[in-house]
Every structure is written in structure tokens, then in C-alpha cells.
Design a protein around this motif. Structure first.
Motif, PDB file in Angstrom:
ATOM      1  N   SER A 198     -19.966 -56.164  -8.213  1.00  0.00           N
ATOM      2  CA  SER A 198     -18.804 -57.045  -8.097  1.00  0.00           C
ATOM      3  C   SER A 198     -18.637 -57.497  -6.658  1.00  0.00           C
ATOM      4  CB  SER A 198     -17.529 -56.342  -8.582  1.00  0.00           C
ATOM      5  OG  SER A 198     -17.216 -55.265  -7.744  1.00  0.00           O
ATOM      6  N   PHE A 199     -18.073 -58.661  -6.488  1.00  0.00           N
ATOM      7  CA  PHE A 199     -17.735 -59.153  -5.155  1.00  0.00           C
ATOM      8  C   PHE A 199     -16.507 -60.043  -5.288  1.00  0.00           C
ATOM      9  CE2 PHE A 199     -20.773 -62.088  -7.011  1.00  0.00           C
ATOM     10  CZ  PHE A 199     -20.286 -63.353  -6.691  1.00  0.00           C
ATOM     11  N   THR A 200     -15.874 -60.281  -4.166  1.00  0.00           N
ATOM     12  CA  THR A 200     -14.619 -61.024  -4.180  1.00  0.00           C
ATOM     13  C   THR A 200     -14.838 -62.441  -3.671  1.00  0.00           C
ATOM     14  OG1 THR A 200     -14.097 -60.121  -2.004  1.00  0.00           O
ATOM     15  CG2 THR A 200     -13.155 -58.997  -3.912  1.00  0.00           C
ATOM     16  N   VAL A 201     -14.104 -63.358  -4.259  1.00  0.00           N
ATOM     17  CA  VAL A 201     -14.186 -64.772  -3.912  1.00  0.00           C
ATOM     18  C   VAL A 201     -12.778 -65.280  -3.634  1.00  0.00           C
ATOM     19  CG1 VAL A 201     -14.838 -67.079  -4.702  1.00  0.00           C
ATOM     20  CG2 VAL A 201     -16.248 -65.106  -5.324  1.00  0.00           C
ATOM     21  N   TYR A 202     -12.645 -66.064  -2.594  1.00  0.00           N
ATOM     22  CA  TYR A 202     -11.341 -66.653  -2.288  1.00  0.00           C
ATOM     23  C   TYR A 202     -11.473 -68.166  -2.257  1.00  0.00           C
ATOM     24  CZ  TYR A 202      -7.155 -68.085   0.194  1.00  0.00           C
ATOM     25  OH  TYR A 202      -5.987 -68.701   0.549  1.00  0.00           O
ATOM     26  N   GLY A 203     -10.653 -68.817  -3.078  1.00  0.00           N
ATOM     27  CA  GLY A 203     -10.617 -70.272  -3.102  1.00  0.00           C
ATOM     28  C   GLY A 203      -9.623 -70.776  -2.080  1.00  0.00           C
ATOM     29  N   THR A 204     -10.102 -71.479  -1.059  1.00  0.00           N
ATOM     30  CA  THR A 204      -9.248 -71.923   0.040  1.00  0.00           C
ATOM     31  C   THR A 204      -9.057 -73.429   0.007  1.00  0.00           C
ATOM     32  OG1 THR A 204      -9.011 -71.942   2.457  1.00  0.00           O
ATOM     33  CG2 THR A 204     -11.236 -72.119   1.592  1.00  0.00           C
ATOM     34  N   ASP A 205      -7.886 -73.867   0.393  1.00  0.00           N
ATOM     35  CA  ASP A 205      -7.581 -75.293   0.476  1.00  0.00           C
ATOM     36  C   ASP A 205      -8.224 -75.834   1.756  1.00  0.00           C
ATOM     37  OD1 ASP A 205      -6.545 -77.840   0.620  1.00  0.00           O
ATOM     38  OD2 ASP A 205      -4.525 -77.259   0.011  1.00  0.00           O
ATOM     39  N   VAL A 206      -9.323 -76.546   1.611  1.00  0.00           N
ATOM     40  CA  VAL A 206     -10.085 -76.980   2.786  1.00  0.00           C
ATOM     41  C   VAL A 206      -9.358 -78.060   3.578  1.00  0.00           C
ATOM     42  CG1 VAL A 206     -12.286 -76.376   1.735  1.00  0.00           C
ATOM     43  CG2 VAL A 206     -11.384 -78.690   1.442  1.00  0.00           C
ATOM     44  N   THR A 207      -8.318 -78.648   3.000  1.00  0.00           N
ATOM     45  CA  THR A 207      -7.553 -79.663   3.729  1.00  0.00           C
ATOM     46  C   THR A 207      -6.501 -79.039   4.635  1.00  0.00           C
ATOM     47  OG1 THR A 207      -5.911 -79.919   1.959  1.00  0.00           O
ATOM     48  CG2 THR A 207      -7.886 -81.298   1.839  1.00  0.00           C
ATOM     49  N   GLN A 208      -6.222 -77.748   4.453  1.00  0.00           N
ATOM     50  CA  GLN A 208      -5.248 -77.035   5.279  1.00  0.00           C
ATOM     51  C   GLN A 208      -5.825 -75.672   5.648  1.00  0.00           C
ATOM     52  OE1 GLN A 208      -1.901 -77.736   2.265  1.00  0.00           O
ATOM     53  NE2 GLN A 208      -0.787 -77.863   4.200  1.00  0.00           N
TER      54      GLN A 208
END
Length: 490
Positions: free
Chosen positions: A180-190
Motif C-alpha cells: 500500500s502507498f498513499t496518494v494526495y490529490g493537490t489543487d495545482v492552481t493553488q
């Protein structure tokens, strides 16, 4: 005349002046050291919080925890097809939202419109579980006694009703690995707010504002080293390949997530369109954080708001213990020593005045007013206080430098504030990224920075100590009469 007499008397009473100055210096030095160590511990705690939610985050907004027994929890299910080739490796993965609770993406705009909010940005925290391995068929072994004298037919004997040989299956089974690994979805505009701000890009680049739905990724340096990933290679998430454009290194040594991808891509792979797990909030005024928290909770239902102060309460370990000691025992100890130093300085000055009865009485007989005598004593005490301040600042700076040079390592254990789901949620109840356990231990090197404010406070204490000592001595000197001096003349 004032300064000439002052200089002569201080030179003539060097030992007494040094004793008074040393006492004040001890108290001032202790105040500087305790203040600098407390400041260092405060910065260490801020560093711990930044490793979770990024620089500048004052609070986070997550979905309120579901009531017990009301559902909402999901269990990952993995399905495998039957294969004729037993040597064929089977693999499947499951992308899960951390905490299994999400907010509508419109919540970010609602939070951003609240009074006192300077900025708000949403993020989606995911855990990817990958299972791969093989099924192995078992081997059928016939019983030695079967088929010999067995009676076929209905109700028959030992050979079985259908005349088939009796036996058993041995061996076989399955061997699977779970990663397992962790993923973070980031708002690339901010990109100025959120967990990625706690890391620095050490290789490649960060996201571009135009890559809102691009298949690109930034990976943590520790995870990249473990999986032998690098800029230009790809990382696969639920069958989708993402090109690695950068490698980041967490400032605290503990990254918020293993892999960072654009928010829209995270929503796609998790089948969570227009959803976020966490809203990261920056307040326009650090003094109004509690007011902003109350406003968000009142105006946006179904949410839980957690401030950095709330999270700091969950930090335990030697960092928390040492911080408590510095803020309680250290503070009161420094105050007690400082008060004692002021009293001793005052008493010593008063005692010195008592030994100078003939001198001051004679000066009064020569025409000195009581006010002039008092000013002379206060001036001498004030110079002693300033000398003690200089010495105390020097000792305090040396002590702070030693603490910083040694840099003792303290541990900070981050505990869950409740609401986590089976250890998969973040420290704020499923909202934070990259935390696969209910607690996380970090090692923090302690420093003792000395601010200009601390130096100014030390100077103020030195002046206050001199004035207090001068007040004792001046009061004693003002009560002397010329007759007292004449009475002591041999």
C-alpha cells in the motif's frame, strides 16, 4: 559633577557593584535561556504540524464523523478471475479514500467566503492497496484402500456411491503480497497551501498551474528511493501510469504522502468526482482563529473544524514533556530567581547606603539636598543593573548557543484526535493525508533561537532591577540627617 562622583564611587566599590550585577545577571540569563528554549520548542511543534498539513495552515475542515452504527465504513474487496494457467500472476488494486468520508468540492468555496478566511484549498487523500500473487492447484491423491472391494451402486459400501475412487487433495493454496502507498490529490492552481508545502522539490519540478488534469506526479524522496523511482519514470495507480516530474523531500523528514497528483486525477482514480477529504484554511488574522472556526462550524453543517492548536494537544512524547517543563517549571523558576535577584540587589544597595551614613550626612551638611543624594544612589544602582544586564545577556546568549549547538533530539508522537477509520484516516479523523497508522513518531532537533524581543526584555529587566535596587537605597539615603554623620565623627 554627578557623573564624576558616580564614576569615582563605582570604581571605589567594585566588589559590591560586581556582586549586585552578578545577581541580576543570573536572573536575566535564566530568563533568556528559558525563553529561547521555549521558543525553540514552539517552533519544533510548528514543524511537526507543518509536516502534516503544510506551511501556513491554521485549520482544516473535514466531514463530521458518522454516528456509530450508521454505516459509512467500507471494507476493501478484491476479486480475482479463475485462470487455467496456475503460474500466471494475478494482480488487482483498490483506491480508497482515507477515512471513507468526503465533502463536496463546493465546500471549499463556502469556506473561502467566511469572514476571516484568507485562503482555502481542497485536497483528496487516498490509500492505494495493491494485491498480487498466484493461486496454486492442489494435487489429488487416491486412498490406497479405495476401489478394492468397494461396493458401487446406491447405498453401497466404501467405494462411493458413484464408483469413483476415494482420496484427498494435498498442497495448493495461494500466495499473495499486499502493498500500500498513499496518494494526495493537490489543487495545482493553488500550491501555496496544503501538505505539499511542507516539502521542497529537490529534483525535477513541481506541478504547473495548467496541469489540472494531467497524468503527472511528484513523489516523496524516501518512497522514490524505496521503489527506485526517478524523474522521467512512471508510477502506476489503479492501472493508470503517471509520469514523475519531480521528487520532493519533506522538511521534517516525514512526508505527508508518498505520491502527489493533480486533484482531478485523484478524484478520477478514486471514483470521487467533485469530492475532497480536507479543506485547508489560512486565517487572515492569527488572533481570530477561534472566531473563524466558530463561524465555519455554524455556517457549514456536517463539518468538523480542527485548528493547529487542537492538533498540538495530540502531540506527546519527550517534546511535549519538555515543552510543559519549560512553560511551567522553567517559567516559574526564572521568575523566582529574578525576583530573588531584585530583592538581593535592593538589600545590598540599602546595606551599602547604611555603611555610607557619614559620607551622605557630610554631603547634606555641605548643602546637598535629599533629592540629589537619592539621585546619586539611584544612578549608581542603575549602572549596576545595566552591567548585570550586559553580563546576563552574554551568559544567556552563550547558554542558548550551547543548546543549539548540541541540538538534543526530542520525539513527537502524533496521536489521533478521534474519528479515524481503522487506522487509515489522518490525525484529524480521516482528513489528513498519508497517515496509515493512528499515531506517528517524529524526531525533532531542538534549537534555542534568541529573538530581538527577548534581548529588549532583558534590557528592560536590567533597568528595572537597577531602579528597584536604587529605590531601596534612595529611600534609605533620603532619611539620613547631617546629625547622623556628626554623631559618627570620631
Amino acid at each position: 559633577m554627578f557623573f564624576t562622583y558616580l564614576r569615582r564611587e563605582l570604581r571605589r566599590r567594585r566588589k559590591a557593584a560586581l556582586v549586585v550585577a552578578s545577581g541580576l545577571a543570573l536572573g536575566i540569563a535564566l530568563v533568556i535561556i528559558v525563553s529561547s528554549v521555549s521558543s525553540g520548542m514552539s517552533k519544533a511543534q510548528d514543524k511537526v504540524l507543518e509536516s502534516l498539513y503544510g506551511l501556513g495552515t491554521d485549520m482544516t475542515v473535514t466531514k463530521a464523523a458518522a454516528a456509530p452504527g450508521s454505516g459509512g465504513d467500507e471494507r476493501p474487496r478484491f476479486e480475482f478471475d479463475a485462470k487455467d494457467d496456475e503460474d500466471e500472476t494475478q494482480s488487482t488494486d483498490r483506491v480508497m479514500v482515507q477515512g471513507f468520508q468526503t465533502l463536496a468540492a463546493t465546500t471549499v468555496d463556502k469556506v473561502g467566503k467566511q469572514d476571516g478566511v484568507a485562503d482555502a484549498v481542497g485536497g483528496l487523500s487516498l490509500t492505494v492497496m495493491k494485491v498480487d500473487g498466484q493461486f496454486r492447484r492442489g494435487e489429488f491423491k487416491q486412498d490406497q484402500s479405495s476401489g478394492q472391494g468397494g461396493q458401487g451402486g446406491p447405498g453401497g459400501g466404501q467405494g462411493g456411491g458413484n464408483g469413483q475412487p476415494q482420496g484427498r487433495v494435498e498442497g495448493g493454496g495461494a500466495s499473495f503480497d499486499v502493498n500500500s502507498f498513499t496518494v494526495y490529490g493537490t489543487d495545482v492552481t493553488q500550491q501555496g497551501l496544503g501538505p505539499l508545502t511542507s516539502s521542497k522539490i529537490t529534483k525535477g519540478r513541481t506541478f504547473k498551474a495548467t496541469e489540472t488534469d494531467a497524468k503527472v506526479a511528484v513523489v516523496d524522496s524516501a518512497y522514490a528511493k524505496e521503489k527506485e523511482l526517478a524523474v522521467g519514470k512512471t508510477v502506476t495507480i489503479s492501472g493508470t501510469k503517471y509520469s514523475i516530474v519531480g521528487v520532493s523531500t519533506a522538511d521534517s523528514g516525514d512526508a505527508a504522502a508518498n505520491v502527489y497528483i493533480p486533484l482531478k486525477q485523484a478524484q478520477t482514480v478514486a471514483d470521487s468526482k467533485d469530492k475532497v477529504t480536507t479543506v485547508y484554511v489560512q486565517a487572515s488574522d492569527s488572533q481570530a482563529i477561534d472566531t473563524v472556526k466558530a463561524a465555519i462550524q455554524k455556517n457549514i453543517s456536517g463539518t468538523t473544524v480542527t485548528t493547529s492548536a487542537d492538533l498540538a494537544d495530540t502531540v506527546s512524547g519527550s517534546l511535549s514533556t519538555a515543552s510543559d517543563l519549560a512553560s511551567s517549571v522553567g517559567k516559574w523558576l526564572s521568575i523566582a530567581v529574578l525576583v530573588a535577584a531584585f530583592l538581593v540587589a535592593g538589600l545590598l544597595t540599602s546595606s551599602a547606603v547604611s555603611r555610607r551614613v557619614r559620607e551622605f550626612g557630610t554631603l547634606k551638611a555641605l548643602g546637598w539636598k535629599s533629592g540629589r543624594v537619592t539621585r546619586q544612589v539611584v544612578g549608581e544602582a542603575l549602572v549596576n543593573g545595566l552591567m548585570g544586564g550586559v553580563l546576563g545577556i552574554a551568559v544567556g546568549l552563550a547558554g542558548a548557543y550551547i543548546v543549539t549547538a548540541v541540538s538534543p533530539t526530542l520525539t513527537a508522537q502524533l496521536g489521533s484526535t478521534g474519528g479515524g477509520r481503522g487506522g487509515m484516516g489522518g490525525p484529524m479523523g480521516g482528513g489528513g493525508p498519508g497517515r496509515q497508522t493512528a499515531s506517528k513518531t517524529l524526531d525533532i532537533a531542538l534549537t534555542a533561537p534568541v529573538s530581538l524581543t527577548t534581548i529588549l526584555v532583558a534590557v528592560g529587566l536590567a533597568v528595572a532591577g537597577g531602579l528597584i535596587a536604587g529605590a531601596f537605597g534612595g529611600w534609605r539615603a533620603s532619611r539620613l540627617r547631617p546629625a547622623d554623620a556628626l554623631r559618627r565623627v570620631a
